[in-house]
Motif scaffolding. Structure first.
Motif, PDB file in Angstrom:
ATOM      1  N   ASP A  87     -72.377 -16.624 -83.102  1.00  0.00           N
ATOM      2  CA  ASP A  87     -72.064 -15.538 -82.167  1.00  0.00           C
ATOM      3  C   ASP A  87     -72.051 -16.006 -80.716  1.00  0.00           C
ATOM      4  O   ASP A  87     -72.520 -15.324 -79.811  1.00  0.00           O
ATOM      5  N   ASN A 113     -82.762 -14.389 -82.345  1.00  0.00           N
ATOM      6  CA  ASN A 113     -82.167 -14.149 -81.028  1.00  0.00           C
ATOM      7  C   ASN A 113     -82.543 -15.266 -80.068  1.00  0.00           C
ATOM      8  O   ASN A 113     -83.628 -15.833 -80.146  1.00  0.00           O
ATOM      9  N   PRO A 145     -77.751 -13.764 -74.321  1.00  0.00           N
ATOM     10  CA  PRO A 145     -77.515 -12.527 -75.066  1.00  0.00           C
ATOM     11  C   PRO A 145     -76.411 -12.646 -76.110  1.00  0.00           C
ATOM     12  O   PRO A 145     -75.366 -13.238 -75.849  1.00  0.00           O
ATOM     13  N   GLN A 201     -76.147 -14.439 -78.759  1.00  0.00           N
ATOM     14  CA  GLN A 201     -76.182 -15.643 -79.581  1.00  0.00           C
ATOM     15  C   GLN A 201     -77.384 -15.603 -80.522  1.00  0.00           C
ATOM     16  O   GLN A 201     -78.428 -15.046 -80.186  1.00  0.00           O
ATOM     17  N   ARG A 202     -77.205 -16.174 -81.703  1.00  0.00           N
ATOM     18  CA  ARG A 202     -78.304 -16.204 -82.674  1.00  0.00           C
ATOM     19  C   ARG A 202     -78.435 -17.597 -83.273  1.00  0.00           C
ATOM     20  O   ARG A 202     -77.441 -18.237 -83.582  1.00  0.00           O
TER      21      ARG A 202
END
Length: 82
Positions: free
Chosen positions: A19, A45, A50, A52-53
């Motif tokens: 992501d 997380n 923000p 991105q994982r």
């Protein structure tokens, strides 16, 4: 943990990051890791990034039998070469 020289070579995933926003053009060196953290890194997380994982890397399985190191290892953990 010492790795014997005759250990068979296998694929080993040090990092999975998903992501990533389409506008990201660079991932700064060291921005996702501070080295191996005993018992694993928090996740999925990514603080300061923000959306991105991190996925779980292969240190999770590598250390699974070690009571002092076992845990869920998210993010990047370097290869810890000698």
């Amino acid at each position: 943990m010492e790795v014997p020289a005759d250990l068979p070579h296998v694929k080993f995933y040090h990092w999975t990051l998903v992501d990533i926003p389409a506008g990201v053009r660079e991932i700064a060196a060291g921005s996702h890791s501070g080295g191996i953290t005993a018992r694993g890194n928090p996740g999925p997380n990514v603080a300061g990034h923000p959306g991105q994982r991190h996925g779980i890397n292969d240190y999770t399985g590598w250390f699974s039998g070690d009571a002092q190191m076992s845990g869920d290892y998210y993010g990047y953990d370097d290869p810890c070469l000698p």
